[in-house]
Motif scaffolding. Sequence first.
Motif, mmCIF file in Angstrom:
data_model
loop_
_atom_site.group_PDB
_atom_site.id
_atom_site.type_symbol
_atom_site.label_atom_id
_atom_site.label_comp_id
_atom_site.label_asym_id
_atom_site.label_seq_id
_atom_site.Cartn_x
_atom_site.Cartn_y
_atom_site.Cartn_z
ATOM 1 N N ALA A 1 0.830 -1.203 0.000
ATOM 2 C CA ALA A 1 0.000 0.000 0.000
ATOM 3 C C ALA A 1 0.867 1.257 0.000
ATOM 4 O O ALA A 1 0.550 2.247 -0.680
ATOM 5 N N LYS A 2 1.984 1.205 0.724
ATOM 6 C CA LYS A 2 2.897 2.359 0.756
ATOM 7 C C LYS A 2 3.554 2.568 -0.602
ATOM 8 O O LYS A 2 3.638 3.698 -1.099
ATOM 9 N N VAL A 3 4.026 1.476 -1.214
ATOM 10 C CA VAL A 3 4.677 1.567 -2.526
ATOM 11 C C VAL A 3 3.725 2.138 -3.568
ATOM 12 O O VAL A 3 4.121 2.917 -4.446
ATOM 13 N N LEU A 4 2.433 1.785 -3.471
ATOM 14 C CA LEU A 4 1.451 2.169 -4.485
ATOM 15 C C LEU A 4 0.617 3.397 -4.080
ATOM 16 O O LEU A 4 -0.361 3.717 -4.746
ATOM 17 N N ASN A 5 1.007 4.058 -2.988
ATOM 18 C CA ASN A 5 0.271 5.241 -2.504
ATOM 19 C C ASN A 5 -1.204 4.934 -2.255
ATOM 20 O O ASN A 5 -2.095 5.710 -2.620
ATOM 21 N N LEU A 6 -1.447 3.793 -1.616
ATOM 22 C CA LEU A 6 -2.818 3.379 -1.309
ATOM 23 C C LEU A 6 -3.115 3.409 0.187
ATOM 24 O O LEU A 6 -4.215 3.035 0.603
ATOM 25 N N SER A 7 -2.170 3.847 0.994
ATOM 26 C CA SER A 7 -2.334 3.784 2.450
ATOM 27 C C SER A 7 -3.572 4.550 2.921
ATOM 28 O O SER A 7 -4.248 4.132 3.868
ATOM 29 N N SER A 8 -3.896 5.653 2.254
ATOM 30 C CA SER A 8 -5.054 6.465 2.663
ATOM 31 C C SER A 8 -6.384 5.815 2.291
ATOM 32 O O SER A 8 -7.436 6.250 2.766
ATOM 33 N N TYR A 9 -6.327 4.806 1.427
ATOM 34 C CA TYR A 9 -7.569 4.187 0.940
ATOM 35 C C TYR A 9 -7.710 2.744 1.405
ATOM 36 O O TYR A 9 -8.563 2.014 0.931
ATOM 37 N N GLU B 1 7.706 3.496 -12.643
ATOM 38 C CA GLU B 1 8.365 3.782 -11.371
ATOM 39 C C GLU B 1 8.390 2.530 -10.488
ATOM 40 O O GLU B 1 9.386 2.263 -9.795
ATOM 41 N N LEU B 2 7.302 1.764 -10.538
ATOM 42 C CA LEU B 2 7.244 0.518 -9.767
ATOM 43 C C LEU B 2 8.329 -0.458 -10.221
ATOM 44 O O LEU B 2 8.981 -1.105 -9.403
ATOM 45 N N HIS B 3 8.533 -0.537 -11.522
ATOM 46 C CA HIS B 3 9.579 -1.420 -12.045
ATOM 47 C C HIS B 3 10.957 -0.970 -11.581
ATOM 48 O O HIS B 3 11.802 -1.790 -11.202
ATOM 49 N N ASN B 4 11.186 0.332 -11.579
ATOM 50 C CA ASN B 4 12.472 0.857 -11.108
ATOM 51 C C ASN B 4 12.690 0.580 -9.624
ATOM 52 O O ASN B 4 13.824 0.386 -9.183
ATOM 53 N N THR B 5 11.589 0.531 -8.856
ATOM 54 C CA THR B 5 11.679 0.282 -7.416
ATOM 55 C C THR B 5 11.882 -1.195 -7.103
ATOM 56 O O THR B 5 12.748 -1.567 -6.302
ATOM 57 N N LEU B 6 11.091 -2.058 -7.779
ATOM 58 C CA LEU B 6 11.108 -3.483 -7.448
ATOM 59 C C LEU B 6 12.206 -4.262 -8.165
ATOM 60 O O LEU B 6 12.627 -5.314 -7.688
ATOM 61 N N LYS B 7 12.635 -3.766 -9.333
ATOM 62 C CA LYS B 7 13.666 -4.460 -10.133
ATOM 63 C C LYS B 7 13.244 -5.883 -10.517
ATOM 64 O O LYS B 7 14.086 -6.760 -10.695
ATOM 65 N N THR B 8 11.935 -6.106 -10.635
ATOM 66 C CA THR B 8 11.406 -7.430 -10.968
ATOM 67 C C THR B 8 11.056 -7.486 -12.454
ATOM 68 O O THR B 8 10.631 -6.488 -13.040
ATOM 69 N N GLY C 1 -1.236 -4.256 -6.388
ATOM 70 C CA GLY C 1 -0.829 -4.548 -5.018
ATOM 71 C C GLY C 1 -1.043 -6.004 -4.653
ATOM 72 O O GLY C 1 -0.213 -6.618 -3.976
ATOM 73 N N ARG C 2 -2.144 -6.569 -5.135
ATOM 74 C CA ARG C 2 -2.429 -7.979 -4.872
ATOM 75 C C ARG C 2 -1.367 -8.873 -5.512
ATOM 76 O O ARG C 2 -1.066 -9.961 -5.016
ATOM 77 N N ALA C 3 -0.794 -8.397 -6.631
ATOM 78 C CA ALA C 3 0.294 -9.144 -7.273
ATOM 79 C C ALA C 3 1.609 -8.947 -6.532
ATOM 80 O O ALA C 3 2.389 -9.886 -6.358
ATOM 81 N N ILE C 4 1.876 -7.713 -6.069
ATOM 82 C CA ILE C 4 3.145 -7.403 -5.409
ATOM 83 C C ILE C 4 3.357 -8.255 -4.162
ATOM 84 O O ILE C 4 4.460 -8.754 -3.906
ATOM 85 N N VAL C 5 2.303 -8.433 -3.347
ATOM 86 C CA VAL C 5 2.475 -9.116 -2.060
ATOM 87 C C VAL C 5 2.894 -10.575 -2.233
ATOM 88 O O VAL C 5 3.427 -11.179 -1.299
ATOM 89 N N ARG C 6 2.711 -11.115 -3.411
ATOM 90 C CA ARG C 6 3.106 -12.506 -3.648
ATOM 91 C C ARG C 6 4.595 -12.643 -3.936
ATOM 92 O O ARG C 6 5.110 -13.757 -4.050
#
Length: 330
Positions: A118-126, A178-185, A145-150
């Motif tokens: 949620a933090k990575v995807l700016n979803l914490s407020s929701y 930006e997510l790709h640059n962060t996760l490097k996956t 996000g549901r994919a990231i947690v796996r």
Amino acid sequence: MGQIELKGVTKRFGDAEVIPPLDLQINDGEFVVFVGPSGCGKSTLLRLIAGLEDVSGGTINIDGRNATDERPAQRGLAMVFQSYALYPHMSVRKNIAFPLKMAKMSKAEIDAKVDHAAKVLNLSSYIDRRPGQLSGGQRQRVAIGRAIVRSPKAFLFDEPLSNLDAALRVNMRLEISELHNTLKTTMIYVTHDQVEAMTMADKIVVLQAGRIEQVGSPLELYRSPKNRFVAGFIGSPKMNFIGGAEAAKYNAFEIGVRPEHIAVGPTGDWQGRVTVSEHLGSDTFLHVETQHGLINVRAGGEVGVHHGDTVWLTPDRSQMHRFDQQGHAL
């Protein structure tokens, strides 16, 4: 690790061969985009990698392991669909946590992974809202996000932005990059939009009728297309093609010139009349009727040319592409 290798992979539906045998190497950490017109086989190829379709021939290796006959859950991949596929009665937190709950993880571990996603995807407020209370872009982030947690070996995106409006598409495009640059996956992304492909990919795979036409970086495909199809598909607005006597001057069956490589002036090589002038501020797109047919030109935003004007066009010969009768680049 997220290295994926396809060797002689084929897909048939009955007697129809929708994907002839193809080979493809996807390296760990790459952002690879499958692009092509509707019906070219890009989504089918993605589903073969995911295990949602059975291959008719060939092998799929994931990190050096033969995964051809493995079920989707065994492959260690996570897929994000065009439809968000969220549970409407569940909160954002519960939607993201669902695959971990099915895997019987501890509550503490689930909460930590969900909060991080949620933090990575700016979803914490929701996090406590339901999907019906979110915008389209926010719902797509929940699906991601549901994919990231796996913690998958690779993410597979099947036209994830198709349901969004133009402004949201641009924002989500930036967020996924930006997510790709962060996760490097490793990420494999399917789209029919070549602008998405050009702006997001490390490597583009151009498909037509199930065949790979060319693989390369965005600039490689833009500067050195292997054939007429790739030349016409990559680049916006599309490349202009001219045949006949004009192409013969350059020892070609057909020549191609991109709209941005044509100058407009009081004199030049080709004379024409402006049929449409689209002034966008930063650019002006001219549609000019010439003796060689309709030519599209990308000019500066301040160019003073309007509908009905007569103009002269000069192609940049150093940027000209030549093709033979079979459409291969010369």
